[in-house]
Design a protein around this motif. Structure first.
Motif, PDB file in Angstrom:
ATOM      1  N   SER A 287       0.829  -1.202   0.000  1.00 46.30           N
ATOM      2  CA  SER A 287       0.000   0.000   0.000  1.00 46.30           C
ATOM      3  C   SER A 287       0.863   1.251   0.000  1.00 46.30           C
ATOM      4  CB  SER A 287      -0.921  -0.021   1.226  1.00 46.30           C
ATOM      5  OG  SER A 287      -1.711   1.149   1.275  1.00 46.30           O
ATOM      6  N   ALA A 288       1.963   1.216   0.751  1.00 44.88           N
ATOM      7  CA  ALA A 288       2.863   2.364   0.799  1.00 44.88           C
ATOM      8  C   ALA A 288       3.604   2.548  -0.524  1.00 44.88           C
ATOM      9  CB  ALA A 288       3.856   2.193   1.945  1.00 44.88           C
ATOM     10  N   ILE A 289       3.978   1.447  -1.144  1.00 46.91           N
ATOM     11  CA  ILE A 289       4.750   1.517  -2.387  1.00 46.91           C
ATOM     12  C   ILE A 289       3.887   1.979  -3.557  1.00 46.91           C
ATOM     13  CG2 ILE A 289       5.979   0.126  -4.113  1.00 46.91           C
ATOM     14  CD1 ILE A 289       6.927  -1.654  -1.778  1.00 46.91           C
ATOM     15  N   TYR A 290       2.674   1.407  -3.674  1.00 56.05           N
ATOM     16  CA  TYR A 290       1.874   1.617  -4.875  1.00 56.05           C
ATOM     17  C   TYR A 290       0.730   2.607  -4.699  1.00 56.05           C
ATOM     18  CZ  TYR A 290       4.482  -2.414  -6.545  1.00 56.05           C
ATOM     19  OH  TYR A 290       5.488  -3.262  -6.920  1.00 56.05           O
ATOM     20  N   GLY A 291       0.467   3.046  -3.495  1.00 59.64           N
ATOM     21  CA  GLY A 291      -0.526   4.091  -3.277  1.00 59.64           C
ATOM     22  C   GLY A 291      -1.905   3.726  -3.801  1.00 59.64           C
ATOM     23  N   ASP A 292      -2.458   4.611  -4.627  1.00 55.03           N
ATOM     24  CA  ASP A 292      -3.827   4.418  -5.123  1.00 55.03           C
ATOM     25  C   ASP A 292      -3.958   3.219  -6.061  1.00 55.03           C
ATOM     26  OD1 ASP A 292      -4.611   6.581  -3.683  1.00 55.03           O
ATOM     27  OD2 ASP A 292      -4.495   8.000  -5.350  1.00 55.03           O
ATOM     28  N   GLU A 293      -2.848   2.733  -6.579  1.00 58.20           N
ATOM     29  CA  GLU A 293      -2.915   1.570  -7.465  1.00 58.20           C
ATOM     30  C   GLU A 293      -3.283   0.301  -6.690  1.00 58.20           C
ATOM     31  OE1 GLU A 293       0.895   1.428  -9.340  1.00 58.20           O
ATOM     32  OE2 GLU A 293       0.357   2.870 -10.893  1.00 58.20           O
ATOM     33  N   TRP A 294      -3.041   0.301  -5.394  1.00 55.74           N
ATOM     34  CA  TRP A 294      -3.340  -0.862  -4.541  1.00 55.74           C
ATOM     35  C   TRP A 294      -4.740  -0.702  -3.970  1.00 55.74           C
ATOM     36  CZ3 TRP A 294      -1.453  -5.544  -3.529  1.00 55.74           C
ATOM     37  CH2 TRP A 294      -1.894  -6.213  -2.382  1.00 55.74           C
ATOM     38  N   CYS A 295      -5.578  -1.714  -4.144  1.00 58.99           N
ATOM     39  CA  CYS A 295      -6.969  -1.632  -3.698  1.00 58.99           C
ATOM     40  C   CYS A 295      -7.301  -2.806  -2.772  1.00 58.99           C
ATOM     41  CB  CYS A 295      -7.931  -1.669  -4.889  1.00 58.99           C
ATOM     42  SG  CYS A 295      -7.651  -0.371  -6.106  1.00 58.99           S
ATOM     43  N   VAL A 296      -8.038  -2.515  -1.715  1.00 59.02           N
ATOM     44  CA  VAL A 296      -8.552  -3.552  -0.826  1.00 59.02           C
ATOM     45  C   VAL A 296      -9.981  -3.859  -1.241  1.00 59.02           C
ATOM     46  CG1 VAL A 296      -9.117  -4.172   1.548  1.00 59.02           C
ATOM     47  CG2 VAL A 296      -7.099  -2.747   1.076  1.00 59.02           C
ATOM     48  N   ILE A 297     -10.212  -5.085  -1.694  1.00 57.22           N
ATOM     49  CA  ILE A 297     -11.554  -5.493  -2.124  1.00 57.22           C
ATOM     50  C   ILE A 297     -12.362  -6.008  -0.938  1.00 57.22           C
ATOM     51  CG2 ILE A 297     -12.884  -6.979  -3.673  1.00 57.22           C
ATOM     52  CD1 ILE A 297     -11.178  -4.846  -5.073  1.00 57.22           C
ATOM     53  N   ASP A 298     -11.771  -6.908  -0.164  1.00 56.19           N
ATOM     54  CA  ASP A 298     -12.447  -7.477   0.995  1.00 56.19           C
ATOM     55  C   ASP A 298     -11.364  -7.881   1.989  1.00 56.19           C
ATOM     56  OD1 ASP A 298     -13.799  -8.979   2.898  1.00 56.19           O
ATOM     57  OD2 ASP A 298     -15.148  -9.910   1.444  1.00 56.19           O
ATOM     58  N   GLU A 299     -11.122  -7.014   2.962  1.00 63.02           N
ATOM     59  CA  GLU A 299     -10.013  -7.257   3.883  1.00 63.02           C
ATOM     60  C   GLU A 299     -10.225  -8.521   4.701  1.00 63.02           C
ATOM     61  OE1 GLU A 299      -7.216  -4.776   7.016  1.00 63.02           O
ATOM     62  OE2 GLU A 299      -9.075  -3.885   6.233  1.00 63.02           O
ATOM     63  N   ALA A 300     -11.462  -8.756   5.140  1.00 63.38           N
ATOM     64  CA  ALA A 300     -11.746  -9.936   5.953  1.00 63.38           C
ATOM     65  C   ALA A 300     -11.443 -11.222   5.199  1.00 63.38           C
ATOM     66  CB  ALA A 300     -13.194  -9.922   6.414  1.00 63.38           C
ATOM     67  N   SER A 301     -11.750 -11.236   3.909  1.00 63.97           N
ATOM     68  CA  SER A 301     -11.506 -12.423   3.076  1.00 63.97           C
ATOM     69  C   SER A 301     -10.131 -12.397   2.433  1.00 63.97           C
ATOM     70  CB  SER A 301     -12.581 -12.538   1.989  1.00 63.97           C
ATOM     71  OG  SER A 301     -13.861 -12.662   2.567  1.00 63.97           O
ATOM     72  N   ARG A 302      -9.361 -11.340   2.727  1.00 65.87           N
ATOM     73  CA  ARG A 302      -7.995 -11.201   2.197  1.00 65.87           C
ATOM     74  C   ARG A 302      -7.984 -11.133   0.680  1.00 65.87           C
ATOM     75  NH1 ARG A 302      -5.856  -8.881   5.628  1.00 65.87           N
ATOM     76  NH2 ARG A 302      -3.727  -9.543   5.185  1.00 65.87           N
ATOM     77  N   ILE A 303      -8.870 -10.312   0.122  1.00 62.11           N
ATOM     78  CA  ILE A 303      -8.958 -10.140  -1.327  1.00 62.11           C
ATOM     79  C   ILE A 303      -8.491  -8.734  -1.680  1.00 62.11           C
ATOM     80  CG2 ILE A 303     -10.439 -10.202  -3.365  1.00 62.11           C
ATOM     81  CD1 ILE A 303     -12.349 -11.990  -1.837  1.00 62.11           C
TER      82      ILE A 303
END
Length: 321
Positions: free
Chosen positions: A24-40
């Motif tokens: 998340s720190a490296i790629y910023g907005d390019e990195w997206c969390v779809i479903d944190e609980a399901s690790r997606i």
């Protein structure tokens, strides 16, 4: 034993948390969390040009035992990425995982995909609008951002098993080629092979892509079902290859027929005329025909399934209207 497993899972989870924070720190907005609980998660990747020509979306599921003993489950979304090139990129990601088994691998995967995009952009074969290459008009998408379809990603979680078997003692299963169906200049041809391991699925695909005509098809849709006797369950998966929802429909057909230890690939060469829902009918008809011809399904079942599919196509057309 249970305490050991729980300890390992806790260590894996901590490793995942640290890796996700770093990405998340490296790629910023390019990195997206779809479903944190399901690790997606997903990351949008482009080539390094000032005006990127090629883009891809790498979707990831992190299983509980990643990175210690399991690979991430992934799917690459890119409308321009087809058969042999998709297989080449997938193989490079799998090779990276094998080389770094037990380690956090996502950064290496992202940069490998980016490297692939850069090479593709600089190749002589790149055209002005590569996202539109080899697309049917039915499947053309705009040049905007790919929207992650994590429902499809969940469907493909069984593909993780493809990492687990790298033995070289297996032979390529015999491949049968069925009769083609042509409609308004689009041609559909089925191919069938008996498979009992995920490794054989890969071998069949690689063998098919050695055929230049098959490799040049607009879409190579496939599905397979392998029965695991020790677990009394099926290992199954499918691939649209750009023909949205076609792979899922093909897998559904295999499930209805209750076939096992077989994969079916349907090649489609687009002829320039829209077929609408008829294209799905031809894909499943091709697959059903070769399954009957090779003894995987009875002709009586074929007839009843035909009536069922006709009802589905009629329903779809009503919805489209």
């Amino acid at each position: 034993m249970a305490e050991v497993i729980n300890t390992e899972n806790e260590e894996d989870l901590q490793s995942q948390i640290e890796e996700v924070e770093a990405l998340s720190a490296i790629y910023g907005d390019e990195w997206c969390v779809i479903d944190e609980a399901s690790r997606i998660f997903c990351i949008k990747i482009s080539d390094d040009l000032e005006e990127p020509k090629l883009k891809a979306c790498l979707q990831i599921i992190l299983p509980p035992d990643y990175p210690s003993t399991a690979p991430p489950i992934y799917q690459i979304n890119a409308s321009w990425l087809r058969g042999p090139e998709r297989a080449k990129l997938a193989n490079s990601l799998e090779d990276l995982y094998v080389q770094h088994a037990g380690e956090s691998i996502l950064y290496l995967w992202v940069e490998k995909v980016r490297e692939f995009l850069v090479e593709k952009s600089h190749s002589a074969e790149t055209v002005d609008q590569p996202e539109k290459v080899n697309l049917t008009a039915e499947e053309e998408v705009d040049d905007g951002e790919d929207i992650p379809d994590f429902n499809t990603l969940k469907l493909n979680t069984e593909s993780a098993h493809l990492f687990m078997d790298h033995g070289n003692d297996e032979e390529v299963p015999p491949i049968k080629h069925g009769s083609a169906i042509t409609d308004r200049r689009s041609t559909f041809q089925p191919h069938l092979a008996p498979v009992v391991t995920p490794r054989q699925v890969k071998m069949v695909l690689e063998k098919l892509y050695e055929n230049k005509k098959i490799a040049s098809a607009t879409h190579n849709i496939y599905a397979y079902r392998i029965y695991c006797e020790d677990k009394h369950s099926f290992l199954q998966d499918c691939e649209d290859d750009g023909e949205t929802a076609a792979g899922g429909r093909l897998l559904h057909l295999l499930q209805i027929l209750d076939v096992r230890n077989v994969m079916v690939v349907v090649s489609r060469w687009y002829g320039g005329i829209l077929l609408g829902p008829d294209r799905f009918k031809h894909i499943n008809n091709c697959a059903r025909n070769i399954l009957v011809e090779e003894g995987y399904a009875a002709s009586t079942v074929r007839q009843s399934l035909g009536l069922l599919l006709i009802q589905e196509w009629k329903s779809e057309k009503k919805i489209l209207k």
